[in-house]
Design an enzyme around this catalytic site. Structure first.
Site, PDB file in Angstrom:
ATOM      1  N   LYS A 184      -4.836  47.431  68.869  1.00  0.00           N
ATOM      2  CA  LYS A 184      -5.043  46.146  68.203  1.00  0.00           C
ATOM      3  C   LYS A 184      -6.459  45.676  68.538  1.00  0.00           C
ATOM      4  O   LYS A 184      -6.945  45.910  69.660  1.00  0.00           O
ATOM      5  CB  LYS A 184      -3.997  45.154  68.721  1.00  0.00           C
ATOM      6  CG  LYS A 184      -3.963  43.804  68.020  1.00  0.00           C
ATOM      7  CD  LYS A 184      -2.779  42.980  68.541  1.00  0.00           C
ATOM      8  CE  LYS A 184      -2.674  41.621  67.876  1.00  0.00           C
ATOM      9  NZ  LYS A 184      -1.489  40.858  68.357  1.00  0.00           N
ATOM     10  N   SER A 241       1.440  39.036  64.672  1.00  0.00           N
ATOM     11  CA  SER A 241       0.048  39.253  64.390  1.00  0.00           C
ATOM     12  C   SER A 241      -0.422  40.703  64.500  1.00  0.00           C
ATOM     13  O   SER A 241      -1.477  41.045  63.963  1.00  0.00           O
ATOM     14  CB  SER A 241      -0.795  38.401  65.342  1.00  0.00           C
ATOM     15  OG  SER A 241      -0.588  38.815  66.675  1.00  0.00           O
ATOM     16  N   SER A 295       4.673  38.946  68.292  1.00  0.00           N
ATOM     17  CA  SER A 295       3.690  39.707  67.517  1.00  0.00           C
ATOM     18  C   SER A 295       3.746  41.219  67.633  1.00  0.00           C
ATOM     19  O   SER A 295       3.042  41.917  66.904  1.00  0.00           O
ATOM     20  CB  SER A 295       2.280  39.254  67.862  1.00  0.00           C
ATOM     21  OG  SER A 295       2.003  38.064  67.189  1.00  0.00           O
TER      22      SER A 295
HETATM   23  N1  GLN Z   1       3.644  34.324  65.244  1.00  0.00           N
HETATM   24  C1  GLN Z   1       3.470  33.702  66.526  1.00  0.00           C
HETATM   25  C2  GLN Z   1       2.266  32.792  66.513  1.00  0.00           C
HETATM   26  O1  GLN Z   1       1.654  32.692  65.492  1.00  0.00           O
HETATM   27  C3  GLN Z   1       3.373  34.746  67.581  1.00  0.00           C
HETATM   28  C4  GLN Z   1       2.040  35.302  67.720  1.00  0.00           C
HETATM   29  C5  GLN Z   1       1.936  36.344  68.774  1.00  0.00           C
HETATM   30  O2  GLN Z   1       2.928  36.791  69.327  1.00  0.00           O
HETATM   31  N2  GLN Z   1       0.696  36.679  69.097  1.00  0.00           N
HETATM   32  O3  GLN Z   1       1.957  32.165  67.493  1.00  0.00           O
END
Ligand code: GLN
Length: 489
Positions: free
Chosen positions: A80, A155, A179
């Site tokens: 990532k 994400s 994410s």
């Molecule tokens: N979708 C969640 C957020 O927007 C989780 C994001 C993540 O785990 N980095 O905060």
């Protein structure tokens, strides 16, 4: 013979050991696949072609000299784009880091390089890991390999899609509130969020430091265990790293769940969960019972508060972590008449909408007068959520829930409605708040889109999750879906 890009790391290791293929062949094959597929899927921010080919030659030489090699040696993988890679651009999919080239490697990157895995590139993500669809990337959205019209989740959407589309054998993502698990569920692959502190965060660009964890995406449980063996472990460079021994996770891969007590949390089965997902979930429960596990309904009474407090704690930490992007130390700088206007212009042009929303929410929750009412209160509720888990884990070995309330949704469906986007994390955020491990695995399809099952374990109880996952993998055909890549190939 099936094509090389279909195979898992442990299958490829067999071919590499027998000398039937070289690592260079493997890298070339995956580069060709990326060339073909990624024009449509857009999983990658950066492809490190030259470096990968060079690295493969080095591993092939080592193999020729019969050096002792890691099971992941010569295996193509992706990271990532929020993990620092020395000399390779690391953007966090943000305009503010468009030109950031880290002078050092994240600990996980060092570890994988030591294991001679081949870094093929850096994957697209929601900017600073804030989002659930990759639509918040400052550059372009990634597409779901199962259907190019739907999101891959986020994400870590690029990392999940790269494994699902067979562009790499495995990848790493980060999980602050879901994410890794949510995109794994949407893309039909396995994704693990480890126990907080089990994997070093050194060199991971921080979003919410008390929640962030790095973990793998793989196509089967054996590969998941192999990656865990390499990336887990104490690191003195991360003050929150747990000083614990790392077991050999492949020993947990037992096709046996007899007598295992699996809790089925009733609060996760609310009316918002899609009926097809409930159907797959019930099928999994029936299978586990047939194989000798004892499945019983349990209650985690504070679950309903997890999402609201996550959206106080995560933005609060983010607003502090993101203060460092000021046009002085890193990345983008937009000149202004004086220093304050330079800060303002840099931050307003460098950050996207969602990142700004989080910074404002977080700054508000931390400001004097609101701190006690919001941030401090949220921390207290976080303790109650952790206690819910402590209590059920006195009697149960792990918990089984759906990973997400729906399967992958359409592009544009939720971008203008942040609350409905946030709701997608309803099943995943509690594990981050409590610091416990949780894994998503594919289990069937709904209208051609993958369904994810979530296993949540005790702190440092990843082995149990692997054991349950492996048993399901061995006893059903629902755990290894493959995208047809319609409109891609
Ligand atoms: N979708 C969640 C957020 O927007 C989780 C994001 C993540 O785990 N980095 O905060």
């Amino acid at each position: 013979m099936s094509s090389l890009t279909e195979l898992t790391a442990h299958e490829l290791k067999g071919l590499l050991d027998k000398g039937e293929i070289s690592s260079k062949d493997l890298v070339k094959e995956h580069l060709e696949r990326i060339e073909k597929v990624d024009k449509k899927v857009n999983a990658f921010m950066t492809v490190t072609k030259e470096e990968a080919l060079k690295q493969a030659e080095v591993v092939d030489e080592k193999r020729k000299r019969s050096e002792q090699l890691s099971p992941l040696a010569g295996i193509p993988m992706a990271l990532k784009d929020n993990m620092c890679t020395k000399g390779i651009r690391t953007t966090c999919s943000s305009k503010i880091l468009h030109n950031f080239i880290p002078p050092y490697n994240a600990t996980v990157v060092e570890k994988l390089m030591k294991a001679d895995s081949i870094v093929m590139g850096k994957c697209n993500m929601d900017e600073f890991a804030m989002g659930s669809s990759t639509e918040n990337s400052g550059y372009f959205p990634t597409k779901n390999p199962y259907d190019l019209n739907v999101v891959p989740g986020g994400s870590s959407g690029g990392s999940a899609a790269s494994v699902a589309a067979e562009e790499v054998v495995f990848s790493l993502g980060s999980d602050t509130g879901g994410s890794i698990r949510q995109p794994a569920a949407f893309c039909g692959v396995i994704g693990l969020k480890p126990t907080y502190g089990y994997v070093s965060r050194y060199g991971l660009v921080a979003f919410a430091s008390s929640l962030d964890q790095i973990g793998p995406f793989t196509r089967d449980m054996t590969d998941c265990a192999l990656v865990m063996n390499e990336i887990f472990g104490h690191d003195h460079k991360d003050s929150t790293s747990a000083p614990v021994e790392v077991p050999d996770f492949t020993k947990a891969l037992n096709n046996d769940v007899k007598g295992l007590k699996i809790g089925l949390p009733k609060e996760y089965m609310n009316e918002g969960i899609n009926p097809d997902i409930i159907e797959c979930y019930k099928q999994a429960v029936a299978k586990l019972e047939e194989l000798g596990a004892v499945c019983e309904e349990v209650s985690l009474p504070h679950t309903e508060y997890a999402l609201p407090i996550y959206y106080i704690i995560a933005p609060a930490e983010a607003s502090s972590n993101l203060a460092r992007y000021d046009g002085v130390r890193y990345g983008l700088r937009v000149e202004g008449e004086d220093i304050v206007s330079m800060f303002k212009k840099t931050r307003s042009q460098g950050f996207g909408e969602e990142v700004k929303r989080r910074i404002m929410l977080g700054t508000y929750a931390l400001s004097s007068g609101y701190y006690d009412a919001y941030y401090l209160k949220a921390l207290k509720v976080r303790t109650l959520i952790k206690q819910d888990f402590d209590q059920v884990f006195e009697k149960f070995d792990c918990l089984l829930t759906p990973t997400t309330p729906t399967t992958a949704f359409n592009f544009g469906e939720k971008v203008d409605d942040p609350l409905s986007m946030y709701m997608n994390d309803i099943c995943t955020v509690p594990a981050n708040l409590a610091g416990v491990p949780a894994l998503s695995m594919p289990f069937g399809l709904s209208k051609g889109r993958p369904v994810g099952l979530q296993l949540i374990g005790k702190a440092f109880g990843e082995g149990t999750l692997l054991r349950v996952g492996y048993t399901l993998e061995q006893n059903t055909t629902l755990t290894r879906p493959r995208p047809e890549l319609k409109g891609v190939m």
